[in-house]
Design an enzyme around this catalytic site. Structure first.
Site, mmCIF file in Angstrom:
data_model
loop_
_atom_site.group_PDB
_atom_site.id
_atom_site.type_symbol
_atom_site.label_atom_id
_atom_site.label_comp_id
_atom_site.label_asym_id
_atom_site.label_seq_id
_atom_site.Cartn_x
_atom_site.Cartn_y
_atom_site.Cartn_z
ATOM 1 N N SER A 52 0.824 -1.215 0.000
ATOM 2 C CA SER A 52 0.000 0.000 0.000
ATOM 3 C C SER A 52 0.853 1.259 0.000
ATOM 4 C CB SER A 52 -0.883 0.032 1.246
ATOM 5 O OG SER A 52 -1.686 -1.098 1.303
HETATM 6 N N1 SAH Z 1 1.133 -5.377 4.036
HETATM 7 C C1 SAH Z 1 1.858 -5.912 2.901
HETATM 8 C C2 SAH Z 1 1.068 -5.852 1.623
HETATM 9 C C3 SAH Z 1 0.024 -6.869 1.592
HETATM 10 S S1 SAH Z 1 -0.752 -7.126 0.038
HETATM 11 C C4 SAH Z 1 3.181 -5.212 2.714
HETATM 12 O O1 SAH Z 1 3.553 -4.367 3.558
HETATM 13 O O2 SAH Z 1 3.867 -5.528 1.764
HETATM 14 C C5 SAH Z 1 -1.966 -8.252 0.630
HETATM 15 C C6 SAH Z 1 -1.417 -9.617 0.929
HETATM 16 O O3 SAH Z 1 -2.468 -10.389 1.481
HETATM 17 C C7 SAH Z 1 -0.942 -10.369 -0.310
HETATM 18 O O4 SAH Z 1 0.393 -10.748 -0.141
HETATM 19 C C8 SAH Z 1 -1.874 -11.580 -0.371
HETATM 20 O O5 SAH Z 1 -1.248 -12.755 -0.841
HETATM 21 C C9 SAH Z 1 -2.287 -11.721 1.077
HETATM 22 N N2 SAH Z 1 -3.519 -12.461 1.328
HETATM 23 C C10 SAH Z 1 -4.684 -12.461 0.610
HETATM 24 N N3 SAH Z 1 -5.585 -13.275 1.196
HETATM 25 C C11 SAH Z 1 -4.992 -13.791 2.318
HETATM 26 C C12 SAH Z 1 -5.413 -14.669 3.357
HETATM 27 N N4 SAH Z 1 -6.624 -15.214 3.376
HETATM 28 N N5 SAH Z 1 -4.539 -14.967 4.344
HETATM 29 C C13 SAH Z 1 -3.293 -14.447 4.360
HETATM 30 N N6 SAH Z 1 -2.832 -13.599 3.401
HETATM 31 C C14 SAH Z 1 -3.675 -13.266 2.401
#
Ligand code: SAH
Length: 210
Positions: A52
């Site tokens: 983000s």
């Molecule tokens: N906060 C992160 C960005 C996250 S993007 C950073 O600082 O880089 C959102 C992430 O959520 C992705 O990597 C995706 O694979 C993960 N995601 C999606 N559904 C999920 C679930 N049910 N459990 C765990 N992770 C999940």
């Protein structure tokens, strides 16, 4: 980034701003996008996922009101950037990532950076932290953050929120959501809306289908 994107938009908690000053965002952005690490927007981190915009990360962490003694759960480790920020602010961070390669990369990098208060699990975070470990069986958290868009508030996460705890998540349709802060007070749930946002979908049992 801290002065012109985060402070000017109203985030004033010095402990939070210091964490942003300390954690080097460029280390978490893979490939050529690394040169844009401090820009005012989201970036790709591989596997079709995004990190983000810095201000959104700051806003979510600000709403979580993390104290040094807090135990925090993060859903969606992604690059591990937000995990590192939480590790600076809390006593311990538990983080769940659905995609194995992202979980592994983040774990390696965070270890290399010297963090010893982070535990990463590959799995579906919509059901909360699951463990065979007896000491973690009934674990609850002071704060929980979901960094992917949920269709509704996953009840599994509400169940793992301590009394007085804060859950911050984007909630809405697959493509546009509202940033919601949920508080558990006297066993009741209080929701507050902090406006529109856009996240990648939360995929899992209490999220979206793949
Ligand atoms: N906060 C992160 C960005 C996250 S993007 C950073 O600082 O880089 C959102 C992430 O959520 C992705 O990597 C995706 O694979 C993960 N995601 C999606 N559904 C999920 C679930 N049910 N459990 C765990 N992770 C999940």
């Amino acid at each position: 980034m801290v002065e012109y994107q985060i402070k000017v938009r109203g985030i004033t908690d010095e402990r939070l701003l210091d964490a942003f000053r300390k954690v080097e965002r460029h280390l978490f952005i893979p490939g050529n996008s690394c040169q844009f690490a401090y820009d005012d927007g989201p970036l790709g981190i591989g596997e079709g996922q995004t990190i983000s915009q810095p201000y959104i990360v700051a806003l979510m962490l600000d709403l979580m009101k993390i104290k040094p003694e807090d135990i925090v759960l993060e859903i969606g480790t992604g690059s591990g950037y937000q995990t590192a920020l939480i590790a600076e602010l809390a006593q311990r961070v538990y983080s769940i990532e659905r995609i194995l390669s992202l979980a592994k990369n983040a774990e390696q990098l965070l270890k290399k950076l010297g963090y010893s208060n982070i535990k990463i699990q590959r799995g579906d975070g919509t059901v909360g932290w699951t463990s065979e470990n007896e000491s973690e069986k009934d674990i609850t958290f002071d704060a929980i953050v979901v960094s992917a868009a949920a269709p509704s508030i996953p009840w599994g996460l509400i169940a793992q929120l301590k009394e007085g705890g804060r859950l911050v998540l984007p909630c809405g349709s697959r493509y546009v959501q509202d940033l919601i802060c949920v508080k558990k007070e006297h066993g009741k749930i209080k929701k507050e809306n902090f406006g529109g946002c856009q996240f990648v979908p939360l995929i899992g049992e209490q999220g979206w289908e793949k």
